[in-house]
Design an enzyme around this catalytic site. Structure first.
Site, PDB file in Angstrom:
ATOM      1  N   PRO A  80       0.789  -1.228   0.000  1.00 18.97           N
ATOM      2  CA  PRO A  80       0.000   0.000   0.000  1.00 18.97           C
ATOM      3  C   PRO A  80       0.827   1.288   0.000  1.00 18.97           C
ATOM      4  O   PRO A  80       1.835   1.390   0.698  1.00 18.97           O
ATOM      5  CB  PRO A  80      -0.800  -0.079   1.300  1.00 18.97           C
ATOM      6  CG  PRO A  80      -0.805  -1.504   1.681  1.00 18.97           C
ATOM      7  CD  PRO A  80       0.434  -2.114   1.111  1.00 18.97           C
ATOM      8  N   ASN A  81       0.371   2.213  -0.801  1.00 19.03           N
ATOM      9  CA  ASN A  81       0.865   3.587  -0.867  1.00 19.03           C
ATOM     10  C   ASN A  81       2.224   3.746  -1.541  1.00 19.03           C
ATOM     11  O   ASN A  81       2.695   4.866  -1.705  1.00 19.03           O
ATOM     12  CB  ASN A  81       0.890   4.237   0.526  1.00 19.03           C
ATOM     13  CG  ASN A  81      -0.489   4.331   1.121  1.00 19.03           C
ATOM     14  OD1 ASN A  81      -1.411   4.831   0.485  1.00 19.03           O
ATOM     15  ND2 ASN A  81      -0.653   3.829   2.330  1.00 19.03           N
ATOM     16  N   ASN A 102       8.230  -5.473  -0.414  1.00 21.23           N
ATOM     17  CA  ASN A 102       8.002  -4.382   0.524  1.00 21.23           C
ATOM     18  C   ASN A 102       6.527  -4.446   0.891  1.00 21.23           C
ATOM     19  O   ASN A 102       5.671  -3.971   0.150  1.00 21.23           O
ATOM     20  CB  ASN A 102       8.347  -3.025  -0.097  1.00 21.23           C
ATOM     21  CG  ASN A 102       8.243  -1.907   0.931  1.00 21.23           C
ATOM     22  OD1 ASN A 102       7.543  -2.023   1.927  1.00 21.23           O
ATOM     23  ND2 ASN A 102       8.938  -0.815   0.674  1.00 21.23           N
ATOM     24  N   HIS A 152       2.854  -4.992   9.461  1.00 23.70           N
ATOM     25  CA  HIS A 152       2.600  -4.898  10.897  1.00 23.70           C
ATOM     26  C   HIS A 152       1.375  -5.668  11.380  1.00 23.70           C
ATOM     27  O   HIS A 152       1.217  -5.858  12.582  1.00 23.70           O
ATOM     28  CB  HIS A 152       2.480  -3.431  11.291  1.00 23.70           C
ATOM     29  CG  HIS A 152       3.565  -2.600  10.684  1.00 23.70           C
ATOM     30  ND1 HIS A 152       4.893  -2.763  10.995  1.00 23.70           N
ATOM     31  CD2 HIS A 152       3.521  -1.647   9.714  1.00 23.70           C
ATOM     32  CE1 HIS A 152       5.617  -1.922  10.272  1.00 23.70           C
ATOM     33  NE2 HIS A 152       4.817  -1.246   9.482  1.00 23.70           N
ATOM     34  N   HIS A 172      12.363  -2.525   3.239  1.00 24.38           N
ATOM     35  CA  HIS A 172      11.704  -1.277   3.636  1.00 24.38           C
ATOM     36  C   HIS A 172      12.617  -0.120   3.269  1.00 24.38           C
ATOM     37  O   HIS A 172      13.840  -0.204   3.453  1.00 24.38           O
ATOM     38  CB  HIS A 172      11.410  -1.263   5.137  1.00 24.38           C
ATOM     39  CG  HIS A 172      10.462  -2.340   5.535  1.00 24.38           C
ATOM     40  ND1 HIS A 172       9.103  -2.249   5.332  1.00 24.38           N
ATOM     41  CD2 HIS A 172      10.682  -3.555   6.085  1.00 24.38           C
ATOM     42  CE1 HIS A 172       8.529  -3.363   5.757  1.00 24.38           C
ATOM     43  NE2 HIS A 172       9.469  -4.172   6.216  1.00 24.38           N
ATOM     44  N   TYR A 210      10.444   8.981   2.839  1.00 20.77           N
ATOM     45  CA  TYR A 210      10.609   8.045   1.724  1.00 20.77           C
ATOM     46  C   TYR A 210      11.438   8.587   0.560  1.00 20.77           C
ATOM     47  O   TYR A 210      11.705   7.867  -0.394  1.00 20.77           O
ATOM     48  CB  TYR A 210       9.239   7.594   1.215  1.00 20.77           C
ATOM     49  CG  TYR A 210       8.434   6.898   2.284  1.00 20.77           C
ATOM     50  CD1 TYR A 210       8.754   5.603   2.673  1.00 20.77           C
ATOM     51  CD2 TYR A 210       7.391   7.537   2.934  1.00 20.77           C
ATOM     52  CE1 TYR A 210       8.042   4.960   3.673  1.00 20.77           C
ATOM     53  CE2 TYR A 210       6.670   6.900   3.932  1.00 20.77           C
ATOM     54  CZ  TYR A 210       7.003   5.614   4.297  1.00 20.77           C
ATOM     55  OH  TYR A 210       6.305   4.979   5.288  1.00 20.77           O
ATOM     56  N   GLU A 218      12.381  -9.399   2.552  1.00 22.16           N
ATOM     57  CA  GLU A 218      11.534  -8.276   2.976  1.00 22.16           C
ATOM     58  C   GLU A 218      12.376  -7.005   2.918  1.00 22.16           C
ATOM     59  O   GLU A 218      13.508  -6.993   3.403  1.00 22.16           O
ATOM     60  CB  GLU A 218      11.056  -8.527   4.405  1.00 22.16           C
ATOM     61  CG  GLU A 218      10.266  -7.389   5.011  1.00 22.16           C
ATOM     62  CD  GLU A 218       9.975  -7.589   6.498  1.00 22.16           C
ATOM     63  OE1 GLU A 218       9.218  -6.770   7.029  1.00 22.16           O
ATOM     64  OE2 GLU A 218      10.501  -8.536   7.119  1.00 22.16           O
ATOM     65  N   SER A 275      12.438   3.008   4.580  1.00 18.32           N
ATOM     66  CA  SER A 275      12.847   3.602   5.854  1.00 18.32           C
ATOM     67  C   SER A 275      13.194   2.478   6.826  1.00 18.32           C
ATOM     68  O   SER A 275      13.038   1.300   6.508  1.00 18.32           O
ATOM     69  CB  SER A 275      11.717   4.469   6.418  1.00 18.32           C
ATOM     70  OG  SER A 275      10.611   3.658   6.785  1.00 18.32           O
ATOM     71  N   ALA A 315       2.435  -1.218   4.917  1.00 20.40           N
ATOM     72  CA  ALA A 315       1.630  -1.318   6.138  1.00 20.40           C
ATOM     73  C   ALA A 315       1.217  -2.749   6.461  1.00 20.40           C
ATOM     74  O   ALA A 315       1.006  -3.079   7.630  1.00 20.40           O
ATOM     75  CB  ALA A 315       0.400  -0.428   6.031  1.00 20.40           C
ATOM     76  N   ARG A 327       4.548  11.150  -1.273  1.00 21.55           N
ATOM     77  CA  ARG A 327       4.168  10.715   0.075  1.00 21.55           C
ATOM     78  C   ARG A 327       5.350  10.889   1.028  1.00 21.55           C
ATOM     79  O   ARG A 327       6.378  10.234   0.883  1.00 21.55           O
ATOM     80  CB  ARG A 327       3.752   9.242   0.060  1.00 21.55           C
ATOM     81  CG  ARG A 327       3.420   8.727   1.439  1.00 21.55           C
ATOM     82  CD  ARG A 327       3.174   7.237   1.431  1.00 21.55           C
ATOM     83  NE  ARG A 327       2.893   6.791   2.787  1.00 21.55           N
ATOM     84  CZ  ARG A 327       3.306   5.633   3.277  1.00 21.55           C
ATOM     85  NH1 ARG A 327       3.976   4.794   2.527  1.00 21.55           N
ATOM     86  NH2 ARG A 327       3.025   5.311   4.514  1.00 21.55           N
ATOM     87  N   ASP A 335       1.136 -15.899   6.284  1.00 20.88           N
ATOM     88  CA  ASP A 335       0.859 -17.291   5.943  1.00 20.88           C
ATOM     89  C   ASP A 335       1.160 -17.583   4.477  1.00 20.88           C
ATOM     90  O   ASP A 335       1.632 -18.671   4.141  1.00 20.88           O
ATOM     91  CB  ASP A 335      -0.584 -17.645   6.285  1.00 20.88           C
ATOM     92  CG  ASP A 335      -0.836 -17.699   7.788  1.00 20.88           C
ATOM     93  OD1 ASP A 335       0.142 -17.691   8.570  1.00 20.88           O
ATOM     94  OD2 ASP A 335      -2.016 -17.741   8.175  1.00 20.88           O
ATOM     95  N   ARG A 353      11.137   4.298  13.759  1.00 19.80           N
ATOM     96  CA  ARG A 353       9.929   5.108  13.565  1.00 19.80           C
ATOM     97  C   ARG A 353       8.920   4.866  14.681  1.00 19.80           C
ATOM     98  O   ARG A 353       9.281   4.419  15.765  1.00 19.80           O
ATOM     99  CB  ARG A 353       9.351   4.804  12.175  1.00 19.80           C
ATOM    100  CG  ARG A 353      10.351   5.212  11.075  1.00 19.80           C
ATOM    101  CD  ARG A 353       9.811   5.097   9.704  1.00 19.80           C
ATOM    102  NE  ARG A 353       8.628   5.928   9.543  1.00 19.80           N
ATOM    103  CZ  ARG A 353       7.742   5.743   8.569  1.00 19.80           C
ATOM    104  NH1 ARG A 353       7.907   4.775   7.701  1.00 19.80           N
ATOM    105  NH2 ARG A 353       6.699   6.539   8.472  1.00 19.80           N
TER     106      ARG A 353
END
Length: 145
Positions: A10-11, A74, A80, A100, A23, A98, A102, A77, A18, A87, A107
């Site tokens: 997302p985003n 990535n 978390h 990210h 970012y 994985e 940032s 959101a 953003r 799964d 954070r």
């Protein structure tokens, strides 16, 4: 040429506009070009995708598992709270890194927990778009073993 998927949650299509202080100013198009160019340098065929839809992301992860295709992910959101994503990742049949942009650990408190990290091959965070470059290098090295 070995295929690799780069999936973004997302985003991330909003990169460049953003929260540029978090970012950066580079856009999603810049990220896509960087991943494809890095892939070419490493002998990888890189396909970059982005979705704001959890169900679509799950389908992509199933596709990767069925095809034994390595993934740079990535989860944004979803990192978390998405146990469904966790799964799906647990069913992987090839390396999954994985990433990210940032550093979530530096954070807000709610970003400190990743429900997907335990089922990923590894995690790279906090290096801006370079996190993806590092992840693609890791995939290339792991795949060569």
């Amino acid at each position: 040429m070995r295929s690799v998927y780069v999936f973004n949650g997302p985003n991330l299509s909003r990169l460049g506009t953003r929260e540029p202080d978090v970012y950066g100013a580079e856009t999603f198009a810049d990220l896509t070009a960087l991943c494809r160019e890095t892939g070419r340098e490493l002998g990888l065929s890189v396909e970059v995708r982005q979705t704001d839809d959890e169900a679509e992301m799950l389908g992509w992860l199933h596709e990767a598992a069925d095809g034994r295709v390595p993934v740079v992910l990535n989860p944004a959101a979803f990192t978390h709270y998405s146990y469904a994503l966790r799964d799906a990742i647990a069913q992987r049949t090839a390396p999954l890194v994985e990433v990210h942009i940032s550093n979530p650990a530096a954070r807000e408190e709610f970003r400190h927990n990743s429900v997907v990290a335990a089922v990923a091959t590894g995690t790279i965070a906090g290096f801006g778009l370079r996190s993806y470059v590092l992840a693609l290098h890791a995939i290339a090295e792991i795949s060569a073993e």
